[in-house]
Design a protein around this motif. Structure first.
Motif, PDB file in Angstrom:
ATOM      1  N   ILE A 102     -11.560 -11.477   5.570  1.00  0.00           N
ATOM      2  CA  ILE A 102     -10.522 -12.463   5.868  1.00  0.00           C
ATOM      3  C   ILE A 102     -10.025 -12.297   7.294  1.00  0.00           C
ATOM      4  O   ILE A 102      -9.885 -13.278   8.042  1.00  0.00           O
ATOM      5  CB  ILE A 102      -9.365 -12.329   4.855  1.00  0.00           C
ATOM      6  N   ALA A 103      -9.769 -11.062   7.697  1.00  0.00           N
ATOM      7  CA  ALA A 103      -9.311 -10.812   9.065  1.00  0.00           C
ATOM      8  C   ALA A 103     -10.365 -11.210  10.084  1.00  0.00           C
ATOM      9  O   ALA A 103     -10.052 -11.771  11.145  1.00  0.00           O
ATOM     10  CB  ALA A 103      -8.951  -9.337   9.226  1.00  0.00           C
ATOM     11  N   GLU A 104     -11.641 -10.949   9.789  1.00  0.00           N
ATOM     12  CA  GLU A 104     -12.725 -11.301  10.694  1.00  0.00           C
ATOM     13  C   GLU A 104     -12.789 -12.798  10.958  1.00  0.00           C
ATOM     14  O   GLU A 104     -13.193 -13.231  12.034  1.00  0.00           O
ATOM     15  CB  GLU A 104     -14.062 -10.833  10.099  1.00  0.00           C
ATOM     16  N   GLN A 105     -12.393 -13.595   9.983  1.00  0.00           N
ATOM     17  CA  GLN A 105     -12.416 -15.052  10.142  1.00  0.00           C
ATOM     18  C   GLN A 105     -11.189 -15.585  10.875  1.00  0.00           C
ATOM     19  O   GLN A 105     -11.071 -16.795  11.078  1.00  0.00           O
ATOM     20  CB  GLN A 105     -12.549 -15.730   8.778  1.00  0.00           C
ATOM     21  N   GLY A 106     -10.273 -14.717  11.264  1.00  0.00           N
ATOM     22  CA  GLY A 106      -9.129 -15.147  12.048  1.00  0.00           C
ATOM     23  C   GLY A 106      -7.904 -15.517  11.249  1.00  0.00           C
ATOM     24  O   GLY A 106      -6.918 -16.016  11.811  1.00  0.00           O
ATOM     25  N   HIS A 107      -7.934 -15.282   9.939  1.00  0.00           N
ATOM     26  CA  HIS A 107      -6.758 -15.532   9.111  1.00  0.00           C
ATOM     27  C   HIS A 107      -5.839 -14.314   9.174  1.00  0.00           C
ATOM     28  O   HIS A 107      -6.267 -13.214   9.522  1.00  0.00           O
ATOM     29  CB  HIS A 107      -7.170 -15.822   7.674  1.00  0.00           C
ATOM     30  N   THR A 108      -4.578 -14.508   8.851  1.00  0.00           N
ATOM     31  CA  THR A 108      -3.615 -13.413   8.868  1.00  0.00           C
ATOM     32  C   THR A 108      -3.194 -13.076   7.444  1.00  0.00           C
ATOM     33  O   THR A 108      -3.298 -13.906   6.532  1.00  0.00           O
ATOM     34  CB  THR A 108      -2.393 -13.753   9.729  1.00  0.00           C
ATOM     35  N   GLN A 109      -2.680 -11.852   7.267  1.00  0.00           N
ATOM     36  CA  GLN A 109      -2.362 -11.363   5.940  1.00  0.00           C
ATOM     37  C   GLN A 109      -1.111 -10.492   5.995  1.00  0.00           C
ATOM     38  O   GLN A 109      -0.830  -9.843   6.995  1.00  0.00           O
ATOM     39  CB  GLN A 109      -3.528 -10.529   5.389  1.00  0.00           C
ATOM     40  N   SER A 110      -0.382 -10.498   4.897  1.00  0.00           N
ATOM     41  CA  SER A 110       0.762  -9.609   4.736  1.00  0.00           C
ATOM     42  C   SER A 110       0.829  -9.182   3.279  1.00  0.00           C
ATOM     43  O   SER A 110       0.087  -9.692   2.428  1.00  0.00           O
ATOM     44  CB  SER A 110       2.059 -10.288   5.187  1.00  0.00           C
ATOM     45  N   LEU A 111       1.720  -8.249   2.996  1.00  0.00           N
ATOM     46  CA  LEU A 111       1.826  -7.674   1.650  1.00  0.00           C
ATOM     47  C   LEU A 111       3.261  -7.741   1.188  1.00  0.00           C
ATOM     48  O   LEU A 111       4.176  -7.346   1.914  1.00  0.00           O
ATOM     49  CB  LEU A 111       1.347  -6.221   1.681  1.00  0.00           C
ATOM     50  N   LEU A 112       3.459  -8.239  -0.031  1.00  0.00           N
ATOM     51  CA  LEU A 112       4.793  -8.343  -0.622  1.00  0.00           C
ATOM     52  C   LEU A 112       4.734  -7.864  -2.058  1.00  0.00           C
ATOM     53  O   LEU A 112       3.916  -8.340  -2.851  1.00  0.00           O
ATOM     54  CB  LEU A 112       5.292  -9.784  -0.574  1.00  0.00           C
ATOM     55  N   SER A 113       5.616  -6.946  -2.412  1.00  0.00           N
ATOM     56  CA  SER A 113       5.632  -6.388  -3.758  1.00  0.00           C
ATOM     57  C   SER A 113       7.051  -6.118  -4.189  1.00  0.00           C
ATOM     58  O   SER A 113       7.937  -5.882  -3.362  1.00  0.00           O
ATOM     59  CB  SER A 113       4.827  -5.075  -3.780  1.00  0.00           C
ATOM     60  N   LEU A 114       7.266  -6.118  -5.504  1.00  0.00           N
ATOM     61  CA  LEU A 114       8.553  -5.706  -6.044  1.00  0.00           C
ATOM     62  C   LEU A 114       8.577  -4.218  -6.386  1.00  0.00           C
ATOM     63  O   LEU A 114       9.541  -3.732  -6.965  1.00  0.00           O
ATOM     64  CB  LEU A 114       8.906  -6.550  -7.279  1.00  0.00           C
ATOM     65  N   THR A 115       7.519  -3.499  -6.011  1.00  0.00           N
ATOM     66  CA  THR A 115       7.575  -2.042  -6.024  1.00  0.00           C
ATOM     67  C   THR A 115       8.598  -1.593  -4.992  1.00  0.00           C
ATOM     68  O   THR A 115       8.776  -2.251  -3.955  1.00  0.00           O
ATOM     69  CB  THR A 115       6.188  -1.469  -5.669  1.00  0.00           C
ATOM     70  N   SER A 116       9.267  -0.501  -5.238  1.00  0.00           N
ATOM     71  CA  SER A 116      10.230  -0.023  -4.256  1.00  0.00           C
ATOM     72  C   SER A 116       9.542   0.139  -2.903  1.00  0.00           C
ATOM     73  O   SER A 116       8.375   0.529  -2.827  1.00  0.00           O
ATOM     74  CB  SER A 116      10.851   1.309  -4.690  1.00  0.00           C
ATOM     75  N   ASP A 117      10.265  -0.176  -1.841  1.00  0.00           N
ATOM     76  CA  ASP A 117       9.662  -0.204  -0.514  1.00  0.00           C
ATOM     77  C   ASP A 117       9.072   1.147  -0.137  1.00  0.00           C
ATOM     78  O   ASP A 117       7.958   1.223   0.401  1.00  0.00           O
ATOM     79  CB  ASP A 117      10.709  -0.637   0.515  1.00  0.00           C
ATOM     80  N   ALA A 118       9.783   2.226  -0.430  1.00  0.00           N
ATOM     81  CA  ALA A 118       9.281   3.557  -0.079  1.00  0.00           C
ATOM     82  C   ALA A 118       7.991   3.874  -0.834  1.00  0.00           C
ATOM     83  O   ALA A 118       7.025   4.387  -0.257  1.00  0.00           O
ATOM     84  CB  ALA A 118      10.345   4.608  -0.366  1.00  0.00           C
ATOM     85  N   GLN A 119       7.960   3.565  -2.135  1.00  0.00           N
ATOM     86  CA  GLN A 119       6.759   3.810  -2.930  1.00  0.00           C
ATOM     87  C   GLN A 119       5.599   2.958  -2.433  1.00  0.00           C
ATOM     88  O   GLN A 119       4.466   3.428  -2.297  1.00  0.00           O
ATOM     89  CB  GLN A 119       7.043   3.508  -4.405  1.00  0.00           C
ATOM     90  N   LEU A 120       5.874   1.683  -2.143  1.00  0.00           N
ATOM     91  CA  LEU A 120       4.827   0.789  -1.658  1.00  0.00           C
ATOM     92  C   LEU A 120       4.213   1.316  -0.365  1.00  0.00           C
ATOM     93  O   LEU A 120       2.988   1.355  -0.204  1.00  0.00           O
ATOM     94  CB  LEU A 120       5.397  -0.611  -1.436  1.00  0.00           C
TER      95      LEU A 120
END
Length: 242
Positions: A102-120
């Motif tokens: 996905i990154a190679e094709q020029g798209h961008t990505q992020s990560l969102l979770s309801l896991t605690s931020d420190a654990q994530l």
């Protein structure tokens, strides 16, 4: 012939548990440790998937067939946190290669979770997936709904064009969060809820992360020339992502 219009990139917001992680068995085991701690019988993976919902306290109410008490809930939260802190995150097969393509094709990505931020952040650091993400956000406050977390996540990203944002997840809550925030969602069936339940969400449902990513990329591109995530790219050493 007029020149072809450029293919515009998409931004994919990935869910973590049940999506990039293949951790259903981990979660079932953790929930069963919680249930044992409050004197309730174990459940199997099918029951977990059929009854899964958010907020998590309501999920435990459903599993118990009654409201859990405040003291029981405190025990559940403590036991679950202990189980999560002790685990190594089980990355879904092919996830590292997919993020790379996905990154190679020029798209961008992020990560969102309801896991605690420190654990994530501990888990992402262990997988070395952080190199793929513009931003990583876990939960900072108890019981934050995914819709509110997504709204804050998009704001922190600088408010990307929501017509080109796609949330890839594994629950009806992911679909509802995307709908609330005006972005698309694609759900895959390998996570915490049954396919039958996912299909009630009114959003595309597919059987793999590859199919989810392909759909995320293809739908918003120009009609005359769609792009896709190829099944393979030149190999690189991904051992550090395991």
């Amino acid at each position: 012939m007029p020149p072809a219009s450029p293919v515009l990139p998409v931004h994919i917001v990935w869910d973590w548990n049940g999506t990039l992680l293949d951790d259903l068995d981990h979660m079932v085991n953790a929930v069963n440790r919680c249930r044992e701690a409050i004197g309730e019988p174990r459940v199997d993976a099918d029951t977990y998937r059929q009854k899964h919902c958010l907020p998590i306290r309501h999920f435990h109410d459903r599993l118990c067939g009654r409201p859990v008490t405040d003291s029981e809930w405190a025990t559940v939260q403590r036991t679950f946190a202990e189980q999560m802190a002790a685990r190594l995150p089980p990355v879904r097969t092919g996830a590292a290669a997919l993020l790379f393509r996905i990154a190679e094709q020029g798209h961008t990505q992020s990560l969102l979770s309801l896991t605690s931020d420190a654990q994530l952040r501990r888990e992402v650091a262990w997988t070395h997936f952080d190199m793929f993400f513009q931003r990583i956000d876990g939960r900072h406050e108890p019981d934050t709904p995914k819709s509110e977390a997504l709204r804050s996540h998009l704001a922190a990203l600088g408010e990307p064009d929501r017509r080109r944002v796609v949330l890839i997840g594994d629950t009806t809550d992911d679909a509802e969060a995307a709908r609330t925030c005006g972005v698309r969602a694609v759900l895959h069936t390998g996570g915490f809820e049954t396919p039958e339940n996912l299909r009630t969400a009114g959003t595309p449902v597919v059987d793999s992360l590859n199919a989810a990513a392909r759909l995320a990329v293809e739908q918003p591109t120009r009609a005359s020339e769609q792009t896709s995530i190829p099944d393979s790219v030149p190999r690189r050493d991904t051992r550090r992502h395991r």
